[in-house]
Structures are given as structure tokens and as C-alpha cells.
Write a protein that holds these residues in place. Structure first.
Motif, PDB file in Angstrom:
ATOM      1  N   LEU A  14       0.806  -1.219   0.000  1.00 22.03           N
ATOM      2  CA  LEU A  14       0.000   0.000   0.000  1.00 22.03           C
ATOM      3  C   LEU A  14       0.842   1.273   0.000  1.00 22.03           C
ATOM      4  O   LEU A  14       0.325   2.359   0.265  1.00 22.03           O
ATOM      5  N   LEU A  94     -15.941  -1.944  -5.473  1.00 23.52           N
ATOM      6  CA  LEU A  94     -14.943  -1.963  -4.401  1.00 23.52           C
ATOM      7  C   LEU A  94     -15.586  -1.498  -3.089  1.00 23.52           C
ATOM      8  O   LEU A  94     -16.462  -0.647  -3.077  1.00 23.52           O
ATOM      9  N   CYS A  95     -15.058  -2.053  -1.992  1.00 32.04           N
ATOM     10  CA  CYS A  95     -15.716  -1.875  -0.702  1.00 32.04           C
ATOM     11  C   CYS A  95     -15.158  -0.709   0.105  1.00 32.04           C
ATOM     12  O   CYS A  95     -15.443  -0.578   1.285  1.00 32.04           O
ATOM     13  N   HIS A  96     -14.331   0.124  -0.493  1.00 26.76           N
ATOM     14  CA  HIS A  96     -13.721   1.229   0.241  1.00 26.76           C
ATOM     15  C   HIS A  96     -13.272   2.280  -0.760  1.00 26.76           C
ATOM     16  O   HIS A  96     -13.161   1.991  -1.953  1.00 26.76           O
ATOM     17  N   ASP A  98     -10.051   4.515  -1.932  1.00 20.54           N
ATOM     18  CA  ASP A  98      -8.619   4.647  -1.707  1.00 20.54           C
ATOM     19  C   ASP A  98      -8.192   6.075  -2.041  1.00 20.54           C
ATOM     20  O   ASP A  98      -9.020   6.916  -2.416  1.00 20.54           O
ATOM     21  N   ASN A 124     -19.108   0.203   5.715  1.00 15.45           N
ATOM     22  CA  ASN A 124     -18.248  -0.962   5.918  1.00 15.45           C
ATOM     23  C   ASN A 124     -17.358  -0.657   7.125  1.00 15.45           C
ATOM     24  O   ASN A 124     -16.785   0.422   7.198  1.00 15.45           O
ATOM     25  N   VAL A 126     -14.740  -2.567   7.924  1.00 16.26           N
ATOM     26  CA  VAL A 126     -13.463  -3.258   7.776  1.00 16.26           C
ATOM     27  C   VAL A 126     -12.512  -2.497   6.845  1.00 16.26           C
ATOM     28  O   VAL A 126     -11.524  -1.905   7.270  1.00 16.26           O
ATOM     29  N   CYS A 127     -12.851  -2.485   5.565  1.00 18.29           N
ATOM     30  CA  CYS A 127     -11.885  -2.053   4.546  1.00 18.29           C
ATOM     31  C   CYS A 127     -11.528  -0.575   4.595  1.00 18.29           C
ATOM     32  O   CYS A 127     -10.354  -0.231   4.427  1.00 18.29           O
ATOM     33  N   GLU A 130      -8.430   0.376   6.391  1.00 16.48           N
ATOM     34  CA  GLU A 130      -7.118  -0.040   5.879  1.00 16.48           C
ATOM     35  C   GLU A 130      -6.518   0.983   4.923  1.00 16.48           C
ATOM     36  O   GLU A 130      -5.319   0.983   4.692  1.00 16.48           O
ATOM     37  N   PHE A 131      -7.370   1.809   4.326  1.00 13.91           N
ATOM     38  CA  PHE A 131      -6.899   2.677   3.247  1.00 13.91           C
ATOM     39  C   PHE A 131      -6.923   4.144   3.646  1.00 13.91           C
ATOM     40  O   PHE A 131      -7.985   4.733   3.812  1.00 13.91           O
TER      41      PHE A 131
ATOM     42  N   MET B   1     -12.994  -8.509   2.124  1.00 12.91           N
ATOM     43  CA  MET B   1     -13.367  -7.999   0.817  1.00 12.91           C
ATOM     44  C   MET B   1     -12.371  -6.976   0.275  1.00 12.91           C
ATOM     45  O   MET B   1     -12.357  -6.702  -0.908  1.00 12.91           O
ATOM     46  N   HIS B   2     -11.564  -6.387   1.168  1.00 15.51           N
ATOM     47  CA  HIS B   2     -10.611  -5.397   0.666  1.00 15.51           C
ATOM     48  C   HIS B   2      -9.407  -6.074   0.021  1.00 15.51           C
ATOM     49  O   HIS B   2      -8.527  -5.406  -0.482  1.00 15.51           O
ATOM     50  N   MET B   4      -9.276  -7.607  -2.782  1.00 20.47           N
ATOM     51  CA  MET B   4      -9.171  -7.240  -4.201  1.00 20.47           C
ATOM     52  C   MET B   4      -8.537  -5.856  -4.346  1.00 20.47           C
ATOM     53  O   MET B   4      -7.730  -5.625  -5.248  1.00 20.47           O
ATOM     54  N   GLY B   5      -8.883  -4.945  -3.451  1.00 21.96           N
ATOM     55  CA  GLY B   5      -8.275  -3.613  -3.498  1.00 21.96           C
ATOM     56  C   GLY B   5      -6.772  -3.696  -3.318  1.00 21.96           C
ATOM     57  O   GLY B   5      -6.008  -2.986  -3.987  1.00 21.96           O
TER      58      GLY B   5
END
Lengths: 224, 114
Positions: A14, A94-96, A98, A124, A126-127, A130-131, B1-2, B4-5
Motif C-alpha cells: 500500500l 470496491l468496498c472502500h 482509496d 463498511n 473493515v476495509c 485499511e486505506f 473484501m478489501h 481485491m483492493g
């Protein structure tokens, strides 16, 4: 055929996202705009929380909202009706969000004349944690029906956030929600966390949250 | 699910590495993934295998994952312990003043390429 080579990379996957996030942050700082990343589960009340905040902030601040969803533009229409600049972003599954998607959103919306921008992230827990997107402040919403055990189950979200908004507090007796337990669990992960119990339905608690955000925005802009 | 990101970001970095090193095809990529990085390795492998079919340079690329164990440092008793087993509370002294030393990484260690 070329010989096979081993190339040492030693780079965080990342790293490109983190670099793009830093660049977003610097660009916003250079034009004196504060970027706030709002996260939470689907149905936690992200859009209705924004409506309550907009009503208390739009007289003194120029506000922009980026609505990120997998599909549809219902949230953008709701926010647009509140009289602030809004753009709908689609993440195509996509779930987030970036940092690069955020940059494109900021460019498409036009931000130079704005004091504060809220990014309503994908629903969400979770994701989005992370970003990095380059926000000055990260707010997450935990709503009462989700339960006071969520900090135990989704620790990263509570660890990376600066503010925890406990929404739908008017329904706490129905759901056996223990606010003290939720705060204790979240603050064990993140002692700096600022907690605001609110109800986006009744408006309870929003004066305090809006005052906190106004002070944060003022302080951040004074530094720029 | 992240997952794939993360694969999309991985592919971007691999493209850049390939360009810098004039590589045409990547046969193997080795990633170091922390135990508490929040990355599900099974899902990550599935996402990678799905993606590589659409990405010519990676079509035959094998993904190797190495685990970095989670280790936490206790500020109170100055000892370390296994993060996965004990979480945020130090098993030596019971303190919550603890910090993750390693285990949340996701690093591209190396690639094998032509």
C-alpha cells in the motif's frame, strides 16, 4: 528467452496509496481546506449525521460532501437538497475509497473555495480502515442497534479513528446497548478517541459534535 | 473484501517494478504478510488468481506468501509477547499499555521475472 532474474522489491503493497494520501493531504492543506473521512456500517446513519452537521455548520463554513457508494445517487440527492456542494462517486464494486479515487473525486468536485469536505465512505467497518485517503480527521459511527461489542470485533476501525460517534442513542434502552462498555472497549484500543453520543433522529448531541468540529477546523486552518 | 483492493495496488507496484527493471513477465512474487494485517490469505490468493488472468504480465505468476508473526511490546514490563494469543493485554503483567511491534505489514519481498 531471457534469463530469469530475482528482483528484490521490499516495498509495502500500500506504499503507493500512502503516497497518494500524503499528496491529497498536502494539496488540501495548501488551499486551507480540511478533509474529514466519515466511516461506518451501512445503515449506521452517515448521511443523516451529515445532514444534522450541515444544518449547524453551513452558515459559517463552506462545505462540500463526497458521497461514495457502490451504486446509486440517493445519498447525493439528499445531501444536495441540504444546500451544499455534493458529488457522487461510484467505486464499481470496491468496498472502500482509496487515496487515488479520493483525489479524482476532489478534482471533479472542485474544492478551492471550500473550507471543509466530508468524504462519506462506503458503508463498511473493515476495509475503509485499511486505506488512508489523506484526511485531517477520521470519524466513525457506531450505531446502537449494531451492539456495544463492535470495538472487539472490528478493532482496526476503532484504532485508526479520531472520533467515535455513537448514533441512535435514543434507542439504547430497546437494544440493551451499554454506552460505558462500548466506550471502554473502544478507548482500550485507542485512548485518544473522542466520543459523541448523538441521535440523528432527534438532534440530541449534535450541538456538541458540531462545536467540536468547528473548533478542529478553525485550529487546523490557523496552522496552514 | 478489501483483498481485491490490495491486489490492485500490488499489480500497480509490480507494473512499475517491471518497467524500472525492463521485465516482460513475472513468474513469482513473494509477499510478506503480517499475522494481524487483516488480510485473509485464502481470499487474497483467490483475488490474485482472478486478477492475474486479466493482466498479461502476471498470467503465469505464482503467489508465495510468508507470514510475519504478530509481536507486541509492553511499555509497563518491557517484555514482548505473541499478539494473536494475548491481544492488547500483556500476559506477563496484565498491563494494557502495549504496542504492536510487528505483524501488520504487507510487503512485496521479491519477484522472479524474465
Amino acid at each position: 528467452m531471457d534469463p530469469i532474474r530475482i528482483v528484490e522489491v521490499k516495498e509495502a503493497v500500500l506504499a503507493d496509496n500512502d503516497a497518494a494520501a500524503r499528496s491529497n493531504k498536502e494539496r488540501m492543506k495548501a488551499q486551507n481546506t480540511v478533509l474529514i473521512n466519515l466511516m461506518g456500517s451501512p445503515g449506521a446513519g452517515k448521511t443523516s449525521t451529515l445532514l444534522q452537521l450541515i444544518a449547524r455548520m453551513k452558515d459559517t463554513l463552506r462545505i462540500g460532501v463526497m458521497e461514495a457508494d457502490v451504486d446509486s445517487d440517493v445519498d447525493a440527492q439528499t445531501i444536495g437538497d441540504a444546500g451544499v456542494r455534493v458529488i457522487q462517486l461510484h467505486t464499481a464494486g470496491l468496498c472502500h475509497m482509496d487515496a487515488d479515487m479520493t483525489r479524482r473525486g476532489l478534482e471533479a468536485m472542485g474544492t478551492k473555495d471550500l473550507d471543509v469536505i466530508f468524504l462519506e465512505n462506503i458503508g463498511n467497518l473493515v476495509c475503509p480502515a485499511e486505506f488512508e485517503v489523506g484526511a485531517d480527521l477520521r470519524m466513525m459511527i457506531l450505531s446502537v442497534p449494531e451492539g456495544d461489542d463492535k470495538p472487539l470485533k472490528y478493532p482496526l476501525m476503532f484504532t485508526v479513528s479520531d472520533v467515535m460517534i455513537v448514533n441512535k442513542i435514543d434507542t439504547a434502552p430497546i437494544f440493551d446497548f451499554d454506552l460505558a462498555a462500548a466506550c471502554e472497549r473502544a478507548c482500550a484500543l485507542n485512548p485518544r478517541l473522542a466520543v459523541f453520543p448523538v441521535s440523528a433522529r432527534t438532534g440530541e448531541g449534535f450541538d456538541e459534535l458540531a462545536d467540536y468540529l468547528k473548533a478542529f477546523i478553525q485550529e487546523r486552518r490557523a496552522q496552514a | 473484501m478489501h483483498e481485491m483492493g490490495i491486489v490492485l495496488h500490488l499489480a500497480k507496484t509490480l507494473d512499475e517494478t517491471a518497467e524500472e527493471n525492463k521485465l516482460t513477465k513475472i513468474g513469482r512474487v513473494t509477499l510478506q504478510v503480517g499475522e494481524v494485517s487483516g488480510i485473509m490469505t485464502d481470499l487474497f490468493t483467490d483475488a490474485f488468481d482472478y486478477f492475474k488472468k486479466k493482466h498479461p504480465m502476471l498470467t503465469e505468476c505464482k503467489l508465495e506468501l510468508e507470514t510475519i508473526p504478530g509481536v507486541t511490546w509492553c511499555d509497563n514490563c518491557h517484555k514482548t509477547y505473541e499478539t494473536v494469543k494475548y491481544g492488547k493485554t500483556c500476559p506477563h503483567c496484565g498491563s494494557g499499555e502495549t504496542w504492536l511491534l510487528q505483524g501488520n505489514e504487507c510487503i512485496i519481498k521479491e519477484i522472479e521475472a524474465e
